[in-house]
Design an enzyme around this catalytic site. Structure first.
Site, mmCIF file in Angstrom:
data_model
loop_
_atom_site.group_PDB
_atom_site.id
_atom_site.type_symbol
_atom_site.label_atom_id
_atom_site.label_comp_id
_atom_site.label_asym_id
_atom_site.label_seq_id
_atom_site.Cartn_x
_atom_site.Cartn_y
_atom_site.Cartn_z
ATOM 1 N N ARG A 81 -49.826 -71.670 131.319
ATOM 2 C CA ARG A 81 -49.901 -70.339 130.738
ATOM 3 C C ARG A 81 -49.357 -70.376 129.322
ATOM 4 O O ARG A 81 -48.854 -71.396 128.874
ATOM 5 C CB ARG A 81 -49.210 -69.266 131.606
ATOM 6 C CG ARG A 81 -47.988 -69.651 132.354
ATOM 7 C CD ARG A 81 -46.648 -69.645 131.660
ATOM 8 N NE ARG A 81 -46.473 -68.690 130.603
ATOM 9 C CZ ARG A 81 -45.882 -68.966 129.455
ATOM 10 N NH1 ARG A 81 -45.393 -70.192 129.220
ATOM 11 N NH2 ARG A 81 -45.725 -68.066 128.525
ATOM 12 N N GLY A 82 -49.494 -69.208 128.643
ATOM 13 C CA GLY A 82 -49.208 -69.188 127.216
ATOM 14 C C GLY A 82 -50.536 -69.437 126.506
ATOM 15 O O GLY A 82 -51.271 -70.376 126.861
ATOM 16 N N ALA A 83 -50.830 -68.579 125.524
ATOM 17 C CA ALA A 83 -52.177 -68.580 124.956
ATOM 18 C C ALA A 83 -52.666 -69.955 124.483
ATOM 19 O O ALA A 83 -53.753 -70.397 124.883
ATOM 20 C CB ALA A 83 -52.227 -67.554 123.824
ATOM 21 N N ARG A 134 -58.896 -65.666 132.639
ATOM 22 C CA ARG A 134 -57.981 -64.638 132.128
ATOM 23 C C ARG A 134 -58.637 -64.011 130.889
ATOM 24 O O ARG A 134 -59.248 -64.727 130.095
ATOM 25 C CB ARG A 134 -56.604 -65.230 131.751
ATOM 26 C CG ARG A 134 -55.842 -65.779 132.956
ATOM 27 C CD ARG A 134 -54.405 -66.143 132.586
ATOM 28 N NE ARG A 134 -53.571 -64.956 132.448
ATOM 29 C CZ ARG A 134 -52.328 -64.975 131.977
ATOM 30 N NH1 ARG A 134 -51.787 -66.126 131.576
ATOM 31 N NH2 ARG A 134 -51.611 -63.870 131.893
ATOM 32 N N ASP A 158 -51.051 -63.247 122.089
ATOM 33 C CA ASP A 158 -52.225 -63.672 122.852
ATOM 34 C C ASP A 158 -53.518 -63.367 122.117
ATOM 35 O O ASP A 158 -54.516 -64.058 122.288
ATOM 36 C CB ASP A 158 -52.222 -63.027 124.239
ATOM 37 C CG ASP A 158 -51.150 -63.670 125.091
ATOM 38 O OD1 ASP A 158 -49.975 -63.270 124.969
ATOM 39 O OD2 ASP A 158 -51.477 -64.608 125.839
ATOM 40 N N ASN A 168 -49.479 -59.055 123.153
ATOM 41 C CA ASN A 168 -48.583 -60.088 123.680
ATOM 42 C C ASN A 168 -48.074 -59.574 125.023
ATOM 43 O O ASN A 168 -48.429 -58.470 125.469
ATOM 44 C CB ASN A 168 -47.440 -60.378 122.693
ATOM 45 C CG ASN A 168 -46.640 -61.606 123.088
ATOM 46 O OD1 ASN A 168 -47.208 -62.667 123.379
ATOM 47 N ND2 ASN A 168 -45.327 -61.495 123.135
ATOM 48 N N LYS A 169 -47.246 -60.351 125.646
ATOM 49 C CA LYS A 169 -46.741 -60.021 126.985
ATOM 50 C C LYS A 169 -46.263 -58.586 127.086
ATOM 51 O O LYS A 169 -45.638 -58.071 126.158
ATOM 52 C CB LYS A 169 -45.608 -61.009 127.318
ATOM 53 C CG LYS A 169 -44.941 -60.830 128.649
ATOM 54 C CD LYS A 169 -45.906 -60.781 129.809
ATOM 55 C CE LYS A 169 -46.824 -61.973 129.893
ATOM 56 N NZ LYS A 169 -47.966 -61.772 130.825
HETATM 57 O O1 MRU Z 1 -49.019 -64.307 130.956
HETATM 58 P P1 MRU Z 1 -48.557 -65.426 130.062
HETATM 59 O O2 MRU Z 1 -47.314 -66.077 130.534
HETATM 60 O O3 MRU Z 1 -49.665 -66.412 129.758
HETATM 61 O O4 MRU Z 1 -48.214 -64.690 128.698
HETATM 62 C C1 MRU Z 1 -47.807 -65.460 127.611
HETATM 63 C C2 MRU Z 1 -47.411 -64.656 126.438
HETATM 64 O O5 MRU Z 1 -47.520 -63.458 126.408
HETATM 65 C C3 MRU Z 1 -46.943 -65.435 125.253
HETATM 66 O O6 MRU Z 1 -46.000 -64.701 124.526
HETATM 67 C C4 MRU Z 1 -48.154 -65.717 124.365
HETATM 68 O O7 MRU Z 1 -49.167 -66.357 125.094
HETATM 69 C C5 MRU Z 1 -47.814 -66.515 123.195
HETATM 70 S S1 MRU Z 1 -47.405 -68.123 123.635
HETATM 71 C C6 MRU Z 1 -47.387 -69.106 122.359
#
Ligand code: MRU
Length: 349
Positions: free
Chosen positions: A51-53, A91, A240, A250-251
């Site tokens: 996970r993480g973009a 996603r 994201d 973002n989250k």
């Molecule tokens: O649902 P996730 O854990 O994939 O969400 C991740 C985030 O919101 C991060 O802040 C975002 O992807 C940036 S990561 C470099």
């Protein structure tokens, strides 16, 4: 700096499997998964094992290549396109997923019609290039962003935008890694726990402690008190998807942090590579927001379900922070200031 010296996501040496850390098990267990099938890669992205973009994009690129590699003779092209379409449904919010699949499709466009061995080799090279570019973008974001980090600063972040969210060099935390590398002392990292999936408590806190950085965990609803006490000098988050005008998904919870930051006069920065910027969307209202299962809120971290059966649940995984709340957007090209669209266009995005 290679902050954690663990590989979030990579291709196995023989090129036959995607190897990821199962992030759902962290920090208790550091377990690597070897994935070969498109369905496994899809599930790993969907379930947040990877996970993480940026890391999602890199995983999808390797997943598309593996579909061609493991296809029956004569089927590489067909399997590849089917995998791209399927992985794109894993996603919806992080645009890096679509950026990586688009790059893979473009590579196939160039390779199509050649011998299958060459197609597969070309796809592997492109997937690896997506990962290498991600590492380079992290490195450059770190270089630009570290100018904002001064000795002794309290840095608040939300969710996880560190090594684990990328190919290994971080996104929102890349400037912090660069500052540590340069010997900047006395930094204090504050991690919002990030309900409901606790990426801050499980992952960012793990990264901070592993690095030996003074790391403090707080529940999301404590951030305002922390800012009021003057403990936070700067906020840096990942992203994201950034729309052309700078509105940033973002989250979930990020927009609230930005609103509090404005109230308390704390600078609020977004850090993201150009692969997270979506110039096709004029503003944040068009960004698709993922909604996830109700059980993530009602029972995931509890020994017994804590909410009454029958209650409705609101569980968006992301929110949009208005561009006007953002002090600057750190990219591999430099730090963009409002008006963001002009800055992005100057960089050729
Ligand atoms: O649902 P996730 O854990 O994939 O969400 C991740 C985030 O919101 C991060 O802040 C975002 O992807 C940036 S990561 C470099």
């Amino acid at each position: 700096m290679d902050p954690l010296k663990i590989n979030t996501v990579k291709l196995s040496e023989d090129g036959s499997a995607l190897v990821i850390i199962d992030q759902t098990l962290l920090p208790g267990e550091l377990k690597y998964l070897s994935l070969t099938k498109t369905e496994e890669v899809w599930e790993a992205i969907r379930a947040l094992r990877v996970r993480g973009a940026p890391a999602i994009g890199v995983a999808a690129g390797f997943g598309a290549y593996l579909a061609a590699k493991h296809a029956p003779a004569g089927q590489a092209e067909r399997s590849f396109y089917a995998a791209c379409d399927y992985l794109a449904t894993s996603r919806p919010t992080a645009v890096n997923l679509f950026y990586a699949l688009e790059r893979m499709r473009a590579a196939m466009g160039r390779l199509s019609g050649g011998p299958e061995g060459e197609i597969v080799a070309g796809l592997r090279a492109e997937a690896q290039a997506i990962m290498d570019d991600d590492l380079e973008m992290s490195r450059r974001m770190g270089e630009h962003g570290m100018a904002l980090i001064k000795p002794g600063m309290g840095i608040l972040t939300h969710c996880n935008a560190g090594a684990l969210a990328t190919s290994g060099l971080g996104c929102g935390l890349a400037p912090v890694y660069a500052a540590l590398d340069a010997g900047v002392e006395g930094l204090r990292l504050y991690c919002d726990e990030t309900r409901p999936l606790l990426q801050g408590a499980r992952l960012t806190a793990f990264e901070g402690v592993t690095l030996g950085l003074e790391t403090t965990l707080l529940c999301d609803d404590m951030a305002s008190a922390l800012m009021r006490e003057g403990k936070v000098d700067i906020i840096i988050v990942g992203c994201d998807r950034v729309a052309a005008n700078g509105d940033t998904a973002n989250k979930i919870g990020t927009s609230g942090v930005a609103i509090m930051a404005r109230h308390y006069g704390v600078p609020f920065y977004v850090c993201g590579p150009s692969s997270s910027i979506d110039m096709s969307l004029p503003c944040g209202a068009q960004i698709p927001i993922e909604h996830r299962a109700a059980e993530e809120v009602t029972e995931l971290w509890y020994a017994r379900r804590m909410a009454p059966e029958g209650v409705k649940v609101y569980n968006p995984a992301f929110d949009v922070t208005d561009a006007e709340l953002i002090s600057g957007i750190i990219t591999e090209y430099g730090i963009a200031r409002a008006p963001y669209e002009e800055a992005f266009r100057r960089w050729g995005l």
